[in-house]
Design a protein around this motif. Sequence first.
Motif, mmCIF file in Angstrom:
data_model
loop_
_atom_site.group_PDB
_atom_site.id
_atom_site.type_symbol
_atom_site.label_atom_id
_atom_site.label_comp_id
_atom_site.label_asym_id
_atom_site.label_seq_id
_atom_site.Cartn_x
_atom_site.Cartn_y
_atom_site.Cartn_z
ATOM 1 N N UNK A 129 22.024 10.829 -31.973
ATOM 2 C CA UNK A 129 22.727 10.605 -30.708
ATOM 3 C C UNK A 129 21.731 10.801 -29.573
ATOM 4 N N UNK A 130 21.941 10.049 -28.471
ATOM 5 C CA UNK A 130 21.062 10.277 -27.320
ATOM 6 C C UNK A 130 21.790 10.142 -25.987
ATOM 7 N N UNK A 131 23.132 10.321 -26.007
ATOM 8 C CA UNK A 131 23.883 10.268 -24.754
ATOM 9 C C UNK A 131 25.194 11.028 -24.910
ATOM 10 N N UNK A 155 14.940 12.732 -28.837
ATOM 11 C CA UNK A 155 14.085 12.860 -27.655
ATOM 12 C C UNK A 155 13.009 11.777 -27.720
ATOM 13 N N UNK A 156 12.599 11.324 -26.564
ATOM 14 C CA UNK A 156 11.600 10.256 -26.489
ATOM 15 C C UNK A 156 10.225 10.863 -26.220
ATOM 16 N N UNK A 157 9.280 10.724 -27.168
ATOM 17 C CA UNK A 157 7.952 11.282 -26.955
ATOM 18 C C UNK A 157 6.999 10.326 -26.233
ATOM 19 N N UNK A 162 14.566 4.527 -27.710
ATOM 20 C CA UNK A 162 15.755 5.358 -27.569
ATOM 21 C C UNK A 162 15.310 6.808 -27.453
ATOM 22 N N UNK A 163 16.262 7.659 -27.109
ATOM 23 C CA UNK A 163 15.931 9.065 -26.916
ATOM 24 C C UNK A 163 15.808 9.406 -25.446
ATOM 25 N N UNK A 164 15.970 10.683 -25.141
ATOM 26 C CA UNK A 164 15.904 11.162 -23.759
ATOM 27 C C UNK A 164 14.603 11.921 -23.549
ATOM 28 N N UNK A 165 14.081 11.836 -22.330
ATOM 29 C CA UNK A 165 12.780 12.440 -22.055
ATOM 30 C C UNK A 165 12.881 13.809 -21.398
ATOM 31 N N UNK A 166 14.018 14.148 -20.830
ATOM 32 C CA UNK A 166 14.154 15.423 -20.127
ATOM 33 C C UNK A 166 14.836 16.453 -21.013
ATOM 34 N N UNK A 167 14.234 17.620 -21.125
ATOM 35 C CA UNK A 167 14.821 18.675 -21.948
ATOM 36 C C UNK A 167 16.198 19.071 -21.429
ATOM 37 N N UNK A 188 15.330 15.131 -32.900
ATOM 38 C CA UNK A 188 14.375 14.287 -33.617
ATOM 39 C C UNK A 188 13.664 13.360 -32.653
ATOM 40 N N UNK A 189 12.541 12.814 -33.113
ATOM 41 C CA UNK A 189 11.769 11.877 -32.306
ATOM 42 C C UNK A 189 11.172 10.814 -33.215
#
Length: 382
Positions: A129-131, A155-157, A162-167, A188-189
């Motif tokens: 999930x990312x949202x 998380x987006x590295x 996909x993935x979020x960049x802000x902790x 995960x990334x």
Amino acid sequence: MTVVEPVRAAFPADPPFEVPWLPPDIDTPALVIDLDIAEANTRRLVAHLAGHGVTLRPHAKTHKSLELGRGQLASGARGLTVGNLGEAEVFVAGGITDLFIAYPIWAAGPKAARLRALHERAPGVRVGADSVAGVDVLAAAVAGAGQPLEVVIEVDPGNRRTGVSAAATVVEIARAARAAGLVVAGVFSHGGHGYASPDARLTAAADEVRALSDAVDALRGAGFDVPVVSAGSTPTMLDAVGGPITEMRAGTYLLGDRQQAVLGSIGADTIAMHVAATVVSASVPGQVVIDAGAKTLTKDVAPYLRGYGAIPAYPDAVIERVSDYHGIVRIPAGTAAPRVGEVLAIVPNHVCPVVDLRDDVVAVRGERVVRLLPVDARGRSG
């Protein structure tokens, strides 16, 4: 119009690929896998990761095969990764239930019913999930089920997919998931930007470790346990093993391909799968045509590769064009050319979509045919 060919020096040289054994009288085009090499690839990676306290959860989208997945588990992998509900359904039906669907499934419409049925049959399957909106629809799909669904937040590295960049956003999603009755299993990334060039692997691996570490720190600071910290890609598999990483989701390592060998992710001698193709025409001077075209080799060509695959027995040859059933191979002047009727082994550029085009693969051990292996999850792309 003058056609200007790319300067060969602009492309990294292919490593010296070994010429594999192909079964006599094979019906081409076909895929041939050496099981001994594939099994050794998993054992070697498991041992490397274990030295860093990391387990292997390989991505089965590469092979889509129940038998090859079972072989990975027997060789030390801990569970499998899949890319979508369709793949998960096939593997669960085949008795492999320790799965992570590394994808932010939008579980609405038919997918809601499919996810619920899968969850009821294999409640331990985790989902990406990312949202906040994504976890809300996941929760709605499994509402009232006997066991809560586990989610892993992406998380987006630096891959920008996909993935979020802000902790802080990871924490927001985790709180929403918990409020909706889901279990947050971890983060995960995917270090997919390690595919960008032969120089990108190490930077992408460091990016994965950094991004996951930041996310873990934020979640723990917000009171969450984080048992799963999952990195994943073949280019970063050897190096994204620091900090809090608990598992690696490499996939292509098992079979290998030209792209990974040129990137330096794998050794040229670890390629376990080749395309077998027959030379069907040599009517044009300086070229031959093989019976493996776009519907076998695909049109996948990374910017640092020249042509649609490598031919180990004829390293100067370039598969420069493909149509559906034709592969047009240019033979440079002064170099050896294959004859009409000759069967060639080809190292595909990107093995994952190549496998998905076949119903089965020919499994060998050394110079002995073992059996045909079905590609069980072929075409399950959603």
